[in-house]
Design a protein around this motif. Structure first.
Motif, PDB file in Angstrom:
ATOM      1  N   VAL A 108       3.763   2.678 -13.332  1.00 28.14           N
ATOM      2  CA  VAL A 108       2.500   3.395 -13.150  1.00 28.14           C
ATOM      3  C   VAL A 108       1.343   2.520 -13.621  1.00 28.14           C
ATOM      4  O   VAL A 108       1.383   1.964 -14.722  1.00 28.14           O
ATOM      5  CB  VAL A 108       2.501   4.717 -13.964  1.00 28.14           C
TER       6      VAL A 108
ATOM      7  N   VAL B  18       5.312   4.415  -2.617  1.00 25.92           N
ATOM      8  CA  VAL B  18       4.165   4.558  -3.507  1.00 25.92           C
ATOM      9  C   VAL B  18       3.661   5.989  -3.409  1.00 25.92           C
ATOM     10  O   VAL B  18       3.575   6.549  -2.314  1.00 25.92           O
ATOM     11  CB  VAL B  18       3.037   3.586  -3.098  1.00 25.92           C
ATOM     12  N   THR B  19       3.357   6.590  -4.555  1.00 16.65           N
ATOM     13  CA  THR B  19       2.725   7.909  -4.565  1.00 16.65           C
ATOM     14  C   THR B  19       1.450   7.820  -5.399  1.00 16.65           C
ATOM     15  O   THR B  19       1.282   6.901  -6.202  1.00 16.65           O
ATOM     16  CB  THR B  19       3.657   8.993  -5.159  1.00 16.65           C
ATOM     17  N   ALA B  20       0.578   8.776  -5.187  1.00 19.62           N
ATOM     18  CA  ALA B  20      -0.653   8.835  -5.971  1.00 19.62           C
ATOM     19  C   ALA B  20      -0.317   9.387  -7.353  1.00 19.62           C
ATOM     20  O   ALA B  20       0.323  10.430  -7.473  1.00 19.62           O
ATOM     21  CB  ALA B  20      -1.679   9.716  -5.283  1.00 19.62           C
ATOM     22  N   ALA B  21      -0.736   8.692  -8.388  1.00 15.10           N
ATOM     23  CA  ALA B  21      -0.512   9.163  -9.756  1.00 15.10           C
ATOM     24  C   ALA B  21      -1.355  10.413  -9.991  1.00 15.10           C
ATOM     25  O   ALA B  21      -2.457  10.520  -9.456  1.00 15.10           O
ATOM     26  CB  ALA B  21      -0.871   8.072 -10.757  1.00 15.10           C
TER      27      ALA B  21
ATOM     28  N   PRO C 283      -5.434   8.677 -13.354  1.00 19.02           N
ATOM     29  CA  PRO C 283      -5.467   7.224 -13.545  1.00 19.02           C
ATOM     30  C   PRO C 283      -4.875   6.828 -14.898  1.00 19.02           C
ATOM     31  O   PRO C 283      -5.037   7.524 -15.887  1.00 19.02           O
ATOM     32  CB  PRO C 283      -6.964   6.889 -13.491  1.00 19.02           C
TER      33      PRO C 283
ATOM     34  N   ASP D 230      -3.189   2.448 -12.893  1.00 20.67           N
ATOM     35  CA  ASP D 230      -4.371   2.924 -12.194  1.00 20.67           C
ATOM     36  C   ASP D 230      -4.017   4.246 -11.501  1.00 20.67           C
ATOM     37  O   ASP D 230      -3.601   5.182 -12.161  1.00 20.67           O
ATOM     38  CB  ASP D 230      -4.880   1.850 -11.228  1.00 20.67           C
ATOM     39  N   THR D 231      -4.131   4.304 -10.193  1.00 21.66           N
ATOM     40  CA  THR D 231      -3.834   5.549  -9.476  1.00 21.66           C
ATOM     41  C   THR D 231      -2.518   5.449  -8.707  1.00 21.66           C
ATOM     42  O   THR D 231      -2.240   6.266  -7.831  1.00 21.66           O
ATOM     43  CB  THR D 231      -4.971   5.887  -8.495  1.00 21.66           C
ATOM     44  N   VAL D 232      -1.713   4.454  -9.015  1.00 19.56           N
ATOM     45  CA  VAL D 232      -0.476   4.186  -8.277  1.00 19.56           C
ATOM     46  C   VAL D 232       0.739   4.509  -9.142  1.00 19.56           C
ATOM     47  O   VAL D 232       0.784   4.174 -10.317  1.00 19.56           O
ATOM     48  CB  VAL D 232      -0.432   2.704  -7.832  1.00 19.56           C
ATOM     49  N   GLU D 233       1.736   5.147  -8.524  1.00 19.40           N
ATOM     50  CA  GLU D 233       3.013   5.397  -9.192  1.00 19.40           C
ATOM     51  C   GLU D 233       4.145   5.064  -8.229  1.00 19.40           C
ATOM     52  O   GLU D 233       4.094   5.420  -7.055  1.00 19.40           O
ATOM     53  CB  GLU D 233       3.117   6.855  -9.625  1.00 19.40           C
TER      54      GLU D 233
ATOM     55  N   GLU E 123       0.815  -1.211   0.000  1.00 20.06           N
ATOM     56  CA  GLU E 123       0.000   0.000   0.000  1.00 20.06           C
ATOM     57  C   GLU E 123       0.852   1.267   0.000  1.00 20.06           C
ATOM     58  O   GLU E 123       0.563   2.223  -0.711  1.00 20.06           O
ATOM     59  CB  GLU E 123      -0.936   0.013   1.201  1.00 20.06           C
ATOM     60  N   LYS E 124       1.947   1.255   0.778  1.00 19.63           N
ATOM     61  CA  LYS E 124       2.783   2.452   0.911  1.00 19.63           C
ATOM     62  C   LYS E 124       4.174   2.295   0.316  1.00 19.63           C
ATOM     63  O   LYS E 124       4.879   3.272   0.101  1.00 19.63           O
ATOM     64  CB  LYS E 124       2.908   2.838   2.382  1.00 19.63           C
TER      65      LYS E 124
END
Length: 196
Positions: free
Chosen positions: A184, A156-159, A162, A186-189, A124-125
């Motif tokens: 990258v 992990v950072t928010a992209a 999406p 979905d919403t994950v980078e 998750e992080k």
């Protein structure tokens, strides 16, 4: 005139649909892959260099790009395509391949010239990137931790938006010989520093 127009429209439709129909009529040929194969080069312009004096690329990543298609991608259990804490092939189909053409560091870990498999363990992080000497594997089913060459942790950072297709890319760094490896979907980078 109307007959001529209709005839031309039908002919154009037939021409445009021919490749798809031809593929369907040839069961002896494989169907089009749902997760196309792609490359990420370091530096990004490496495949466009033409002169023998151009510098050798530092690395290349060969991977398949699964699509989101309204599915849940990363999460805590097996209802998600890629569950947290489980080894992932880092794409689709065959495990992702990392070819290093000249020594580099990935997330501070030194990698010698050679070919590796790039697995990941999403969280998750934080993600763990695994550089393995085990090659030519389908998926991650035969992953063997004893063949790990290096492991790298990355946050992990928010992209910013999406992304439908899983994407691996190198972003040039601020200084020559530096870059960021980006994973990258979905919403994950996930960004990992690279020096070469």
């Amino acid at each position: 005139m109307r007959t001529l127009f209709c005839t031309l429209a039908l002919a154009a439709g037939a021409l445009l649909s021919t490749p798809a129909q031809a593929q369907m009529k040839r069961p002896d040929l494989p169907a089009l892959d749902k997760s196309p194969l792609d490359l990420a080069w370091l530096p990004r312009d490496a495949p466009f260099r033409e002169k023998p004096t151009d510098p050798t690329p530092a690395a290349r990543i060969l991977y398949s790009r699964p699509q989101k298609k309204d599915r849940k991608i990363f999460g805590p259990d097996t209802t998600f395509m890629v569950p947290y804490g489980k080894t992932w092939r880092t794409g689709a189909n065959e495990a992702t391949e990392l070819k290093v053409y000249k020594p580099l560091t990935l997330g501070g870990k030194k990698l010698a010239v050679g070919t590796y498999t790039l697995y990941t363990i999403p969280g998750e992080k934080e993600w763990t990137l695994i550089i393995s000497s085990d090659l030519d594997r389908w998926g991650d089913y035969a992953y063997n931790q004893k063949l790990d060459v290096a492991r790298v942790k990355a946050p992990v950072t928010a992209a910013p938006a999406p992304t439908e297709a899983f994407t691996i890319a190198f972003k040039d760094g601020d200084k020559p010989g530096t870059a960021t490896l980006r994973l990258v979907w979905d919403t994950v980078e996930v960004d990992v520093p690279v020096a070469y």
